[in-house]
Design a protein around this motif. Structure first.
Motif, mmCIF file in Angstrom:
data_model
loop_
_atom_site.group_PDB
_atom_site.id
_atom_site.type_symbol
_atom_site.label_atom_id
_atom_site.label_comp_id
_atom_site.label_asym_id
_atom_site.label_seq_id
_atom_site.Cartn_x
_atom_site.Cartn_y
_atom_site.Cartn_z
ATOM 1 N N SER A 25 0.541 -16.635 16.840
ATOM 2 C CA SER A 25 1.874 -16.840 17.316
ATOM 3 C C SER A 25 2.509 -17.307 16.165
ATOM 4 O O SER A 25 1.847 -17.836 15.256
ATOM 5 N N LEU A 26 3.841 -17.732 16.077
ATOM 6 C CA LEU A 26 4.824 -18.308 15.248
ATOM 7 C C LEU A 26 3.955 -19.657 14.673
ATOM 8 O O LEU A 26 4.115 -20.162 13.457
ATOM 9 N N SER A 27 3.615 -20.509 15.733
ATOM 10 C CA SER A 27 3.301 -21.776 15.775
ATOM 11 C C SER A 27 1.799 -21.830 14.895
ATOM 12 O O SER A 27 1.582 -23.014 14.203
ATOM 13 N N ASP A 28 1.417 -20.783 14.785
ATOM 14 C CA ASP A 28 -0.184 -20.886 13.899
ATOM 15 C C ASP A 28 0.295 -20.749 12.419
ATOM 16 O O ASP A 28 -0.663 -21.215 11.643
ATOM 17 N N PHE A 29 1.491 -20.325 11.974
ATOM 18 C CA PHE A 29 1.889 -20.599 10.674
ATOM 19 C C PHE A 29 2.736 -21.678 10.126
ATOM 20 O O PHE A 29 3.342 -21.816 9.183
ATOM 21 N N ALA A 30 2.740 -22.810 11.066
ATOM 22 C CA ALA A 30 3.328 -24.037 10.765
ATOM 23 C C ALA A 30 3.299 -24.762 9.413
ATOM 24 O O ALA A 30 3.970 -25.212 8.953
ATOM 25 N N LYS A 31 1.763 -24.505 8.936
ATOM 26 C CA LYS A 31 1.451 -25.125 7.855
ATOM 27 C C LYS A 31 2.210 -24.440 6.529
ATOM 28 O O LYS A 31 2.064 -25.137 5.478
ATOM 29 N N TYR A 32 2.764 -23.216 6.699
ATOM 30 C CA TYR A 32 3.429 -22.633 5.573
ATOM 31 C C TYR A 32 5.067 -23.066 5.771
ATOM 32 O O TYR A 32 5.487 -23.148 6.470
ATOM 33 N N LYS A 33 5.501 -23.390 4.345
ATOM 34 C CA LYS A 33 6.711 -23.825 4.267
ATOM 35 C C LYS A 33 7.744 -22.734 4.253
ATOM 36 O O LYS A 33 8.839 -22.592 4.909
ATOM 37 N N TYR A 34 7.209 -21.588 3.872
ATOM 38 C CA TYR A 34 8.036 -20.341 3.882
ATOM 39 C C TYR A 34 7.018 -19.358 4.308
ATOM 40 O O TYR A 34 5.892 -19.201 4.311
ATOM 41 N N MET A 35 7.755 -17.934 4.829
ATOM 42 C CA MET A 35 7.227 -17.014 5.458
ATOM 43 C C MET A 35 7.389 -15.648 5.121
ATOM 44 O O MET A 35 8.774 -15.408 5.175
ATOM 45 N N VAL A 36 6.619 -14.625 4.790
ATOM 46 C CA VAL A 36 6.801 -13.464 4.533
ATOM 47 C C VAL A 36 6.188 -12.517 5.662
ATOM 48 O O VAL A 36 5.086 -12.450 5.780
ATOM 49 N N LEU A 37 6.918 -11.935 6.364
ATOM 50 C CA LEU A 37 6.787 -10.995 7.511
ATOM 51 C C LEU A 37 6.785 -9.418 7.126
ATOM 52 O O LEU A 37 8.139 -9.378 6.506
ATOM 53 N N PHE A 38 5.959 -8.792 6.958
ATOM 54 C CA PHE A 38 6.133 -7.303 6.584
ATOM 55 C C PHE A 38 5.580 -6.365 7.579
ATOM 56 O O PHE A 38 4.392 -6.352 7.891
ATOM 57 N N PHE A 39 6.211 -5.178 7.827
ATOM 58 C CA PHE A 39 6.115 -4.231 8.663
ATOM 59 C C PHE A 39 5.221 -3.353 7.868
ATOM 60 O O PHE A 39 5.590 -2.844 6.635
ATOM 61 N N THR A 40 3.863 -2.874 8.120
ATOM 62 C CA THR A 40 2.958 -2.221 7.296
ATOM 63 C C THR A 40 2.185 -1.479 8.194
ATOM 64 O O THR A 40 2.409 -1.169 9.283
ATOM 65 N N CYS A 41 1.270 -0.648 7.451
ATOM 66 C CA CYS A 41 0.371 0.219 8.271
ATOM 67 C C CYS A 41 -0.923 0.709 7.477
ATOM 68 O O CYS A 41 -0.983 -0.059 6.302
ATOM 69 N N ASN A 42 -1.748 1.701 7.837
ATOM 70 C CA ASN A 42 -3.024 1.806 7.037
ATOM 71 C C ASN A 42 -2.647 3.000 6.541
ATOM 72 O O ASN A 42 -3.429 3.344 5.395
ATOM 73 N N HIS A 43 -1.838 4.156 6.784
ATOM 74 C CA HIS A 43 -1.810 5.456 6.092
ATOM 75 C C HIS A 43 -0.849 5.848 5.060
ATOM 76 O O HIS A 43 -0.813 6.454 4.235
ATOM 77 N N CYS A 44 0.394 4.965 5.327
ATOM 78 C CA CYS A 44 1.355 5.345 4.546
ATOM 79 C C CYS A 44 1.351 5.444 2.867
ATOM 80 O O CYS A 44 0.830 4.254 2.496
ATOM 81 N N PRO A 45 1.609 6.323 2.194
ATOM 82 C CA PRO A 45 1.266 6.366 0.668
ATOM 83 C C PRO A 45 2.219 5.326 -0.086
ATOM 84 O O PRO A 45 1.854 4.412 -1.123
ATOM 85 N N TYR A 46 3.253 4.613 0.607
ATOM 86 C CA TYR A 46 4.284 3.731 -0.010
ATOM 87 C C TYR A 46 3.461 2.418 0.060
ATOM 88 O O TYR A 46 3.755 1.664 -0.841
ATOM 89 N N VAL A 47 2.842 2.226 1.219
ATOM 90 C CA VAL A 47 2.059 1.146 1.371
ATOM 91 C C VAL A 47 0.853 0.780 0.584
ATOM 92 O O VAL A 47 0.570 -0.010 -0.091
ATOM 93 N N ILE A 48 0.062 2.120 0.526
ATOM 94 C CA ILE A 48 -1.218 2.142 -0.151
ATOM 95 C C ILE A 48 -0.941 1.977 -1.586
ATOM 96 O O ILE A 48 -1.566 1.181 -2.544
#
Length: 193
Positions: A25-48
């Protein structure tokens, strides 16, 4: 019209399983001053096509207090390659420098208004959104990239400067919705692959 989280809005908490076998959950990332969340996947050629550049960016800014979290919200009913078991295998193979979470219910993608894979959200130290959109202007073939939006934003953010471009259109495949959400965006080129 689809809603997406806008710059100035607060981060949305979550509780999702990771490919490492624990829930985050969000609290597990409290050590980071800044955060990047990104929606991704396994198959998409734009991700790959852009994963290695995303890796470089994550490594570049890890020493400046930036944490990266990838989230797969794609329906495995639409793309079996995007199943949780395939996520685990992908992380074992590539050892990406981010936590990879599974949003099986797609509730988080809906709450954020995630549009495509990849779709980036950058948060400051108060966990306020300062940027949302694409990582680069040519994620499918980064050798043809002319603008690295994610790097530019993180350079400005970690230097304490205002974000010059807080919003861009994400470039990639549509999120693969399961059920009622599946029709809220038109088909794109990835749907034809």
């Amino acid at each position: 019209m689809a809603y997406t989280l806008q710059p100035g809005q607060k981060i949305i908490d979550f509780k999702l399983p990771s490919t490492e076998g624990k829930e985050y959950s969000l609290s597990d990332f409290a050590k980071y001053k800044y955060m990047v969340l990104f929606f991704t996947c396994n198959h998409c050629p734009y991700v790959i096509g852009s994963d290695e550049l995303t890796r470089e960016t994550a490594n570049k800014y890890s020493g400046r207090g930036v944490g990266f979290v990838g989230i797969n919200s794609n329906s495995e009913n639409t793309y079996p390659e995007d199943s949780f078991s395939n996520m685990i295998e992908r992380m074992k193979k590539h050892k990406f420098p981010w936590v990879y979470l599974y949003d099986k219910t797609q509730e988080l993608a809906e709450a954020y208004g995630a549009l495509r894979t990849p779709h980036f959200y950058v948060f400051n130290e108060e966990r306020i959104l300062v940027y949302t959109g694409r990582g680069v202007d040519n994620p499918r073939d980064t050798s043809k990239m002319t603008i690295n939006n994610l790097d530019n934003v993180l350079e400005e953010l970690t230097a304490g400067k205002p974000i010059s471009v807080p919003l861009t259109n994400p470039i990639g495949c549509n999120i693969k919705w399961d059920g009622k959400g599946a029709h809220w965006m038109p088909p794109d080129a990835c749907d034809l692959i």
